[in-house]
Design a protein around this motif. Structure first.
Motif, PDB file in Angstrom:
ATOM      1  N   UNK A   1       0.812  -1.211   0.000  1.00  0.00           N
ATOM      2  CA  UNK A   1       0.000   0.000   0.000  1.00  0.00           C
ATOM      3  C   UNK A   1       0.850   1.268   0.000  1.00  0.00           C
ATOM      4  N   UNK A   2       2.014   1.209   0.612  1.00  0.00           N
ATOM      5  CA  UNK A   2       2.789   2.432   0.842  1.00  0.00           C
ATOM      6  C   UNK A   2       4.026   2.569  -0.040  1.00  0.00           C
ATOM      7  N   UNK A   3       4.610   1.467  -0.433  1.00  0.00           N
ATOM      8  CA  UNK A   3       5.877   1.552  -1.165  1.00  0.00           C
ATOM      9  C   UNK A   3       5.674   2.276  -2.502  1.00  0.00           C
ATOM     10  N   UNK A   4       6.531   3.270  -2.744  1.00  0.00           N
ATOM     11  CA  UNK A   4       6.435   4.032  -3.980  1.00  0.00           C
ATOM     12  C   UNK A   4       5.551   5.262  -3.889  1.00  0.00           C
TER      13      UNK A   4
ATOM     14  N   UNK B   1       9.597  10.732  -1.891  1.00  0.00           N
ATOM     15  CA  UNK B   1       9.121   9.397  -2.231  1.00  0.00           C
ATOM     16  C   UNK B   1       9.449   8.445  -1.090  1.00  0.00           C
ATOM     17  N   UNK B   2       8.549   7.507  -0.864  1.00  0.00           N
ATOM     18  CA  UNK B   2       8.780   6.492   0.154  1.00  0.00           C
ATOM     19  C   UNK B   2       9.114   5.170  -0.523  1.00  0.00           C
ATOM     20  N   UNK B   3      10.278   4.650  -0.220  1.00  0.00           N
ATOM     21  CA  UNK B   3      10.720   3.362  -0.769  1.00  0.00           C
ATOM     22  C   UNK B   3      11.346   2.555   0.357  1.00  0.00           C
ATOM     23  N   UNK B   4      10.695   1.507   0.787  1.00  0.00           N
ATOM     24  CA  UNK B   4      11.263   0.689   1.843  1.00  0.00           C
ATOM     25  C   UNK B   4      12.594   0.082   1.391  1.00  0.00           C
TER      26      UNK B   4
ATOM     27  N   UNK C   1      15.104  -7.358   6.390  1.00  0.00           N
ATOM     28  CA  UNK C   1      13.714  -6.946   6.603  1.00  0.00           C
ATOM     29  C   UNK C   1      13.497  -5.588   5.956  1.00  0.00           C
ATOM     30  N   UNK C   2      12.295  -5.392   5.398  1.00  0.00           N
ATOM     31  CA  UNK C   2      11.960  -4.088   4.845  1.00  0.00           C
ATOM     32  C   UNK C   2      11.785  -3.089   5.977  1.00  0.00           C
TER      33      UNK C   2
END
Lengths: 70, 268
Positions: A13-16, A23-26, A33-34
């Motif tokens: 749901x959140x990555x990208x 920008x959010x990229x785990x 672990x992410x």
């Protein structure tokens, strides 16, 4: 150091997520672990997803082993 | 209130004040116009003048025309303004919220945050060529960890990178060639790495400090530039940067570049 760790559903749901120049990229930690740092909780460009970020599990960051000098 | 400018160049003039307001260099005005269009908070009027002068000084020194990418993180505009690439008039991307400090720049968190310049030399390179390139940064605060990781690294996943483990500048091209420099990376320091056909020359605050023989073909020609990140663990840095750039070789302009940057920085 405490970091945020998503489950698979939260990752998808959140990555990208992008807003303006942010920008959010785990990324992976030393335990594969992410994770993402807690700084994302204070980023005004992530205000729209703040509640979702706040639901991520808090875990202790595992550092990578230091690289030996060549 | 933001200055109102018109889209004309003013050459070596700092700016002119006439009946219509302040006129900046056309390239700096383009940065302001872009930021306004994107809804970013512009720098203060006084800092706009300083930034315009920085750009004019870079032009006067023959530096601007050799740059492919140039971003000034040290600003009193907002963090989005600090991520504008002045040369390409587009945005860098702040990944995972590196911390922005007004008039200082961005700082990584050592675990996950970095800045993607969105500049890849193989696709965006104009002046950056194999055997003729330059890249560098101004570092306000060096990584606190003993094995200090990358500040502004040219990375190719799984292969090439340029970084500074153990606070020294390090160059590698694949696994077959590696070289350390004697340049000690530190805080409050502008570092420039200039490649010629066979050497990598390293400058600290405008002064030549070291030369590494790298051979004719050992260049990160298709490198992507990322701040606070390298592609070999430990990946992330918590250093703090005020400016980054990449472009063509600037051996002849190293001193002028540093002087222009230092004039700006010490005026903040």
């Amino acid at each position: 150091m405490i970091v945020l760790h998503p489950n698979t559903k939260q990752y998808n749901a959140l990555n990208g997520y992008k807003y303006k120049s942010s920008e959010l990229l785990f990324v992976k930690d030393g335990s594969d672990r992410w994770i993402v740092g807690t700084q994302v909780l204070n980023d005004p460009n992530f205000a729209e997803i703040h509640d979702q970020l706040n639901e991520l599990e808090r875990i202790e960051y595992t550092p990578f082993p230091p690289e030996p000098e060549i | 209130m933001p200055f109102v400018g018109i889209g004309v160049g003013v050459g070596r003039q700092r700016f002119s004040q006439g009946g219509g307001g302040v006129v900046f260099d056309a390239d700096y005005q383009a940065v302001l116009d872009y930021a306004t269009t994107q809804g970013y908070t512009l720098p203060s009027s006084g800092q706009q003048t300083l930034q315009n002068q920085l750009l004019v000084d870079l032009k006067d020194g023959g530096i601007w025309s050799k740059l492919d990418t140039f971003a000034v993180f040290a600003t009193d505009g907002d963090s989005d303004f600090g991520l504008i690439d002045w040369k390409r008039v587009t945005d860098y991307t702040a990944i995972n919220s590196p911390t922005f400090t007004t008039n200082v720049g961005f700082q990584g968190n050592g675990t996950s945050s970095y800045i993607d310049s969105n500049y890849n030399a193989s696709t965006s390179g104009v002046n950056y060529l194999t055997g003729n390139y330059s890249f560098g940064w101004y570092m306000d605060t060096i990584d606190a960890s003993p094995s200090a990781e990358a500040a502004f690294a040219a990375t190719i996943p799984g292969s090439n990178w340029v970084r500074y483990p153990l606070k020294r500048f390090y160059y590698t091209s694949g696994v077959s060639f590696q070289a350390y420099s004697n340049l000690t990376i530190g805080s409050n320091q502008m570092v420039m790495a200039n490649a010629s056909a066979t050497n990598l020359t390293l400058y600290a605050n405008g002064s030549l400090t070291d030369t590494i023989s790298i051979g004719a073909t050992k260049n990160p020609a298709n490198a992507n530039f990322l701040a606070f990140y390298q592609n070999l663990a430990p990946n992330y840095s918590d250093s703090q940067l005020g400016m980054v750039y990449a472009g063509g070789n600037l051996d002849s302009q190293a001193s002028d570049f540093y002087n222009a940057w230092n004039t700006y920085l010490t005026s903040l």
